[in-house]
Structures are given as C-alpha cells and as structure tokens.
Design an enzyme around this catalytic site. Sequence first.
Site, PDB file in Angstrom:
ATOM      1  N   GLU A 291       0.864  -1.177   0.000  1.00 46.12           N
ATOM      2  CA  GLU A 291       0.000   0.000   0.000  1.00 46.12           C
ATOM      3  C   GLU A 291       0.904   1.232   0.000  1.00 46.12           C
ATOM      4  OE1 GLU A 291      -2.803   0.415   3.232  1.00 46.12           O
ATOM      5  OE2 GLU A 291      -3.741   2.135   2.287  1.00 46.12           O
TER       6      GLU A 291
ATOM      7  N   GLY B 213       3.269   2.425  10.729  1.00 48.56           N
ATOM      8  CA  GLY B 213       3.067   1.666  11.963  1.00 48.56           C
ATOM      9  C   GLY B 213       2.868   0.195  11.669  1.00 48.56           C
ATOM     10  N   ALA B 214       1.920  -0.102  10.774  1.00 52.87           N
ATOM     11  CA  ALA B 214       1.609  -1.489  10.460  1.00 52.87           C
ATOM     12  C   ALA B 214       0.743  -1.528   9.215  1.00 52.87           C
ATOM     13  CB  ALA B 214       0.866  -2.148  11.620  1.00 52.87           C
ATOM     14  N   MET B 215       0.580  -2.750   8.665  1.00 58.53           N
ATOM     15  CA  MET B 215      -0.154  -2.900   7.406  1.00 58.53           C
ATOM     16  C   MET B 215      -1.050  -4.128   7.465  1.00 58.53           C
ATOM     17  SD  MET B 215      -0.792  -1.841   4.391  1.00 58.53           S
ATOM     18  CE  MET B 215      -1.989  -2.698   3.376  1.00 58.53           C
ATOM     19  N   GLU B 216      -2.296  -3.933   7.007  1.00 57.17           N
ATOM     20  CA  GLU B 216      -3.367  -4.908   7.203  1.00 57.17           C
ATOM     21  C   GLU B 216      -3.458  -5.970   6.116  1.00 57.17           C
ATOM     22  OE1 GLU B 216      -3.917  -1.587   6.423  1.00 57.17           O
ATOM     23  OE2 GLU B 216      -5.532  -1.413   4.965  1.00 57.17           O
ATOM     24  N   ASN B 217      -2.371  -6.322   5.431  1.00 60.09           N
ATOM     25  CA  ASN B 217      -2.425  -7.341   4.380  1.00 60.09           C
ATOM     26  C   ASN B 217      -3.291  -8.526   4.802  1.00 60.09           C
ATOM     27  OD1 ASN B 217      -0.118  -5.907   3.116  1.00 60.09           O
ATOM     28  ND2 ASN B 217       0.942  -6.732   4.905  1.00 60.09           N
TER      29      ASN B 217
ATOM     30  N   GLU C  74      -5.448  -2.819  12.675  1.00 61.20           N
ATOM     31  CA  GLU C  74      -5.118  -3.644  11.501  1.00 61.20           C
ATOM     32  C   GLU C  74      -6.059  -4.834  11.409  1.00 61.20           C
ATOM     33  OE1 GLU C  74      -3.318  -2.055   9.604  1.00 61.20           O
ATOM     34  OE2 GLU C  74      -2.325  -0.726  11.034  1.00 61.20           O
TER      35      GLU C  74
ATOM     36  N   HIS D 299      -9.425  -3.897   9.962  1.00 60.73           N
ATOM     37  CA  HIS D 299      -9.385  -3.692   8.504  1.00 60.73           C
ATOM     38  C   HIS D 299      -9.839  -4.933   7.738  1.00 60.73           C
ATOM     39  CE1 HIS D 299      -7.974   0.244   7.479  1.00 60.73           C
ATOM     40  NE2 HIS D 299      -6.799   0.152   8.078  1.00 60.73           N
TER      41      HIS D 299
ATOM     42  N   GLU E 266      -9.880   4.110   6.179  1.00 63.93           N
ATOM     43  CA  GLU E 266      -9.084   4.571   7.320  1.00 63.93           C
ATOM     44  C   GLU E 266      -9.913   5.327   8.355  1.00 63.93           C
ATOM     45  OE1 GLU E 266      -6.452   3.301   8.015  1.00 63.93           O
ATOM     46  OE2 GLU E 266      -5.780   2.497   6.089  1.00 63.93           O
TER      47      GLU E 266
HETATM   48 ZN   LIG Z   1      -5.414   1.658   8.597  1.00 63.97          ZN
END
Ligand SMILES: [Zn+2]
Length: 850
Positions: free
Chosen positions: A122, A254-258, A291, A294, A313
């Site tokens: 992303e 911070g982080a990614m919701e894959n 996350e 999401h 978001e």
């Molecule tokens: Zn997010």
Amino acid sequence: MRDAAPTTIFLKDYTPFGYLLDSVHLTFDLSAHATRVTSRIAFRPNPDATDRTFFLHGEDLNLIRASINGTEVSPDVTGKGLTADVPDAPFLWEAQVEIDPGNNTALEGLYMSNGMYCTQCEAEGFRKITYYPDRPDVMSTFTVRINGDLPVLLSNGNPSGKGEGWAEWTDPWPKPAYLFALVAGDLVAHPDRFTTRSGRDVALNLWVRPGDEGKCAFGMEALKKSMKWDEDVYGREYDLDVFNIVAVDDFNMGAMENKGLNIFNSSAVLASPETSTDANFERIEAIIAHEYFHNWTGNRITCRDWFQLCLKEGLTVFRDAQFTSDMRSAPVKRIHDAIDLRARQFPEDNGPLSHPVRPESFQEINNFYTATVYEKGAEVIGMLKRLVGDEAYAKALDLYFDRHDGQACTIEDWLKVFEDTTGRDLTQFKRWYSQSGTPRLTVSEDWADGTFTLTLKQRTDPTPGQAEKLPQVIPVAVGLLGPNGDEVRATEVLELTEAEQSFQFTALATRPTASILREFSAPVILEHDHSSAERAFLLAHDTDPFNRWQAGRSLAQDTLLRMILDEATPDADYLNGLQAVLRDDTLDPAYRALMLGLPTQSELAAALHERGHTPDPMAIWSAVETLRQATAQHVQDLLPRLHSEALVDGPYSPDAQQSGKRALGSAALALTSRLDGGAMAATVYANADNMTLQLTALSYLLRARKGEVQLAAFYDQWQHDRLVMDKWFGLQVTMAAPEATPETAKALTGHPDFNWKNPNRFRAVMGALAMNHAGFHQPDGAGYSLLAGWLIRLDPVNPQTTARMCSAFQTWKRYDTGRQDQMRTQLSRIAETPNLSRDTTEMVSRILGA
Ligand SMILES: [Zn+2]
C-alpha cells in the site's frame, strides 16, 4: 526513472479498468539481488469498461519475458509500466521479471530487513514486484508459491502446500494488489488459537526474530481481544484458517493490514514491561486492533480508488477508538484523541497542506496518509453516529457489510447506506468530506425571563484551492448547569446547519452556565468567551468529563497567553481549580494526570497567530516553564499524597488502572523535580523495575540538567535493544534546553548507533527535533538547516519518510520574518536538490505554496 514534470491525478477522471482478473498465480524465486517473479494472470474484458487499453503498472522491474496464451510478446515498456495488444476475449498473461530486494531502501515493494524478505504494497508498491493493474478496484484471488532456502515462508490466505525450500499459499478472498504480502526469513512464532463464534478454529502466530520471543504475549492478547470485540460489537467474524502477524524493524509506517498476514513495525507490536512504556502498550493494543478491524473495513470492502482512502481509514480509526474506549476509559480516550487531533490535524487543516478528508487530486498518494484522512475521517464518522443515533448506526453498518461485501467502494456508497437506513438527506453532511479547513464555532449567550438563548455561528477560513466555504452540519452537544453545579439540562445535540442559528432553553429558574461541545462532539475550534470564573466553575462542576478537562485546559491556555503577551503572573483560578481536582481522589488517576497537562507550545503559537500576534517560541517556552514552576509550588503539599496514590501493588500490568496510577505518579514526579532538583527522580530511576518508571525518571533528570550518569547507565543497559535505543536517542533531544537542542540532535547523528536508514531511528532524532518547539525554532536557524540537510540526504534512500517529515515546516508562515526567511531558504534548498523524489517535490512545493 523519473518524470521531468510530476503528473496530477484527479478524482473526477476515474474510469474502470478494461479487464477483470479471474485468478492470479505468482511464483517467487527468492534471491537477495536477483529475485525472479513469475506471474500467471487470467484476464477477460470488463463489460462495464469502455477503455480497453491493456496497461500494466510496473516500476524498477527488469522484464525477462512475457506471453499471451502461451505466445511470446514484446510489450511497449516505459518507466511506469507496459502496454500490449491483447485479444478481445479471455486470455492468459504470463510474465517473468527480476527485482533487487537487497537494494530496495525505499521499503516499498519487496525489500530486505536484517536478512528477512518482506513487502509493503500500500499504496502503489505492488508495481515494484511485477507488472500488474496496481489499483484498488482490481480484485482477484491469489495463489503464491515461494521458493527460498529460509525456514519461514509466508503469504496471504491459507497454507496450501509445503516442502523443502518452498511453500504455497492460497487466498480465497478476492483482494486488490495493495493487500498482497510476502515474508521469508529466519523467524520464530509465538502461537495461539482463537475459535470464532461460528466455531471456526483459527491458528494465530506472531512471528519475530529469534531473541524477541519474550515480547509477544501482549500483542497476542490484544489480537484475541480485537477478534472477540469485532464479533460482539460489529458482528464481524474472521474468515481464514490462519492469522499471521510479522514484526519488521525497517518499516515506514506503523503497520499494514495485508489479508491474513499483517506486517508490523516492530515498535508497534513488540512489548515487555522492562522495555516498553505504558503508552507503548496502549498504542500497540490500538494498532493491533486497527489492523485486525481492517479485515472487514478495508479488505472485504475496499476502496474504489485512493481518493476514497478515508472510507477504510476513517472508519477503521473510529472502530479502533471505540475498542480502546471499551477496553480502557472512554473519557480518557476521548481526551487523548482531542489532544492528538489538535496537535497534528489542526495545523495541517489550517496551513498550506490543508486538504479535504477526501482529496480531489494528488501527485503522490503516499503524501495523503495524513491526520486529516485518518483522524478527521474518524471524527466525521463519530459525528454521523451522533446525528443518526446508535441504533441507526448499527443498522447502517449491517447494510454496508451486506450490500458491499467483496466490492471496491466510494464515500457515496458509504453515505447511501445511512440515507437508506434513516431516510435522512446527507447532502449537506457530505461537505465534511469535500471542504477542507477546521470550522470555527462562535458562541454567544442571552438570558431573559427564564429563557436562555445560545447563538451559534460557524465559519471556516479559506484553505488552498478553496476560497469560499459553505455551512456544514455540526452536531453540538450541550448541557446546562445551575448555580450550585447541578445539571439543569442533560446533554442534548443541537444541529447547527446554518451559518448562524439560535437555540432556546425555556422555563429555567436561574441563568445557567453552558457546557458546550461536550465529548468534543465535532472537530471544530470553539470560541466561547467564558470568563475565568465561568471556566473555573466548569472545571469544578461540569458533569461531562471531557468538558471538565477542557475547562482546565482553556484556563491554562488563557493564563499562558496573558503571561506571554502581558507578562501577567499565573492565574489563581487555574491554580486553585487544578488543586481542587488533584485533591479529589474520587477522580480516575489517569484523568487527573491529564488535568495536569498543558497545551503544547505549538498550539500556543497557533493561538497567538490566530489572535494577530507573532509567536516568539522562546517567550512561549519560558511562560510554560514559569507556569509549571508556579504549579509545582502551588500544589507542593499535595505531591506526597499523589505519589502514594500512584503506588501500584503487585506485579506490573499495562492495564488502564495501573497505567493511570503511573501517569499520575509521573505527573507528580515532574512537578517534584522542579522543587528538589531531581533528587526524587534519581531514587525512582534507581529503583525502577519497568520502562515506564525508568524512562519518566530519566526524562525529569535530564530536564533538571542532571542525569548524565543515568543516561550513560541506560545506554549500557539497553544498547542491544533497538527499540529502547530509539527512546534513548529521542529523549535527549526532547528534553534538551532550547538553545542546546540543535547541537544535541547534531551530536546524536554522529553516534555510531545512529542508523539513519532505519525509519524508527531517523524519526527518533529528527522527529524529536521537529517536535521540540523552542529548540527547533532557534533564531539562528540551526534546527532548520540540520533537519533540511538530513532530509536531503534521506530523500534518495527513502522518499516516503522524507516527504512526511517535511511537514515540520508546514507552519512556517506563523513566525517572524527572520524565521520565515530561514525556513523558506531551507525549503528552497530541499526543492532545488537534483533528482528530488516525486514525494518530496510535491510536499515542499505545497508547503511553499508554489
Ligand atoms: Zn489503517
């Protein structure tokens, strides 16, 4: 390759992609500098599209071969992608590319961190992995085979095959490419399980580098709580057999919701009492929840295009805020959110970077992962819920999940489910998505014959590209208090829809005191000319915890502004009111700790600027110091009692109750340190058995200009823990005296542990410099030139982090001409750097107003 002139992309130009994807098969042959990616994609013409151009995005790829239906083709390849002639019927596209993850320092696409392969796609990173229609409205199922000699090979979905040196993953849920993820490395798992409410058994794993196993338990508990909460509150259940989280040291965000494989900045997931503060724990709990949530708001229902980023978001930030309120204290969470919004979003909304929650154009989407899209986007949802009520909100969300599951949606789709559920016309409400700038709400009062009249006015100042503003729908929560502090009218929500409107409260025995914008019911700037005595009354009696805190905050701001402008002495109403609150041990310790907070120096600068004054950062700093000193003296007798109230029995826990006590104890220690020269802080430091106490004690020692011994001891103790060392770096800059700040930051950049290519370490020093208001704004410009020099150095390595940190200069027009000239010079210096990235070019030109 870069474009000579950056292109601007507009929301109004959206058209669907000419093809649909039935399936995607990817094979990765991993190699640090020559990873081969082979793709096999089943395309067919999209009946809803008129443009059948076959264009696949692709950047920094070396195309080895391509074929259509088994016949080799030679597409037209540019630095942005490829175009090919394709049949007007379903066809199979195959391509092989070679990429160099080992030299990918931008941390976008497939890259390496400490010998581990990982991805960040992303928003538009997948195009650095293979040729693909890299846009969120193109969704497909993925099968991924990874060949590599590392012990752990992960991708999205469920495991579907495994052998010596390979693993295969199949994700049954169609997803856009930005949710693709791959991880390969020498990792260890912290495993657990979760049974969903329909009985699905889910294997959970938190994957970390060997040595970090002891920092996983809290994150895992937070994940399980999140999964349960989303079932209980939103009726959303997890939909795969496994859920993996991986901690990565080098990560821009911070982080990614894959899907099924969340990737986290290690600072946002690893925690232990010895190495993490209470604030770290709370943040980790919130990010894990965010996350995870999401999975439904973002993954199952995604965005049609990147202009709709707030669709996923704003909603997911709102959901994680609800979660934190439920897990901890709702009033404390609301106050934290208001503090954060004012510190980060208001300056953005009222400066050169101002943009609507749904922007209408961009050059680089990475520059729009902003507080406006996220936090203001969440506030907009909070207002919507307040306007339609909790029950209608729940119904609308059910309809949203039913109607749009598996789709790529827009804000129009989102608002339509509310209109269909409630019958309400949301045309005017939608301006919250299209108008930028923070509305100002002015209140005037009238009292006659038992009738109390509130007249509310709204206006929004012009912002870039938007000179004229229309009235917005503002929910204003109001309650009325009688002279003895009783609530004579409970909270009700006034709907302000016009530029000016009056609201009457009749049959009152005496003139009430109005408590306005309770619970911070709208993200606006409230201008209410309350006297000091009225504010003190609300601080003592308001039944709304947010507004009670706000009354204290406003008193503090008023006295600080008078101290800065008129050399006034600290206001007695503030000091006495604060003392009464601190003495009230029926109040939550965390809440009392918040009461001891002051507006940030940057907020005070904004308040001065709004009132037509030129802020002097040193005068602001010295007023804050004076008020702190006066507070310490005024509440001196209470401090021992506050210290003892803050004592925690039993083993350390990061829960709301214990961390609230520590927050109050820490606030009391800060004041004590101003009276005893740091003696008590030294004792607390020596006896600390957790990072919260160790770090707060060290910070007050540094502010007392003591603590050199402890600083060195801290380094010796923690030099092998990279997350703790980030704190060590940051704290020195945060606590430096203003005149010494640039020099302190500069010296730290020469430290052997200053690994500037790691975003966390870079931000620890440079972010702290930018946040130290009086230090950054030293009149000689040393802070500006130090930051600009480092941004210029970082840009070719990591454009995304560089561009974001340029926002340190966004308030440059607030200050005196000397500082303005210095900042303009540094911004121009950045802008004129040869081969500057698209990200940074866009940010600097927006800040300069070019
Ligand atoms: Zn997010």
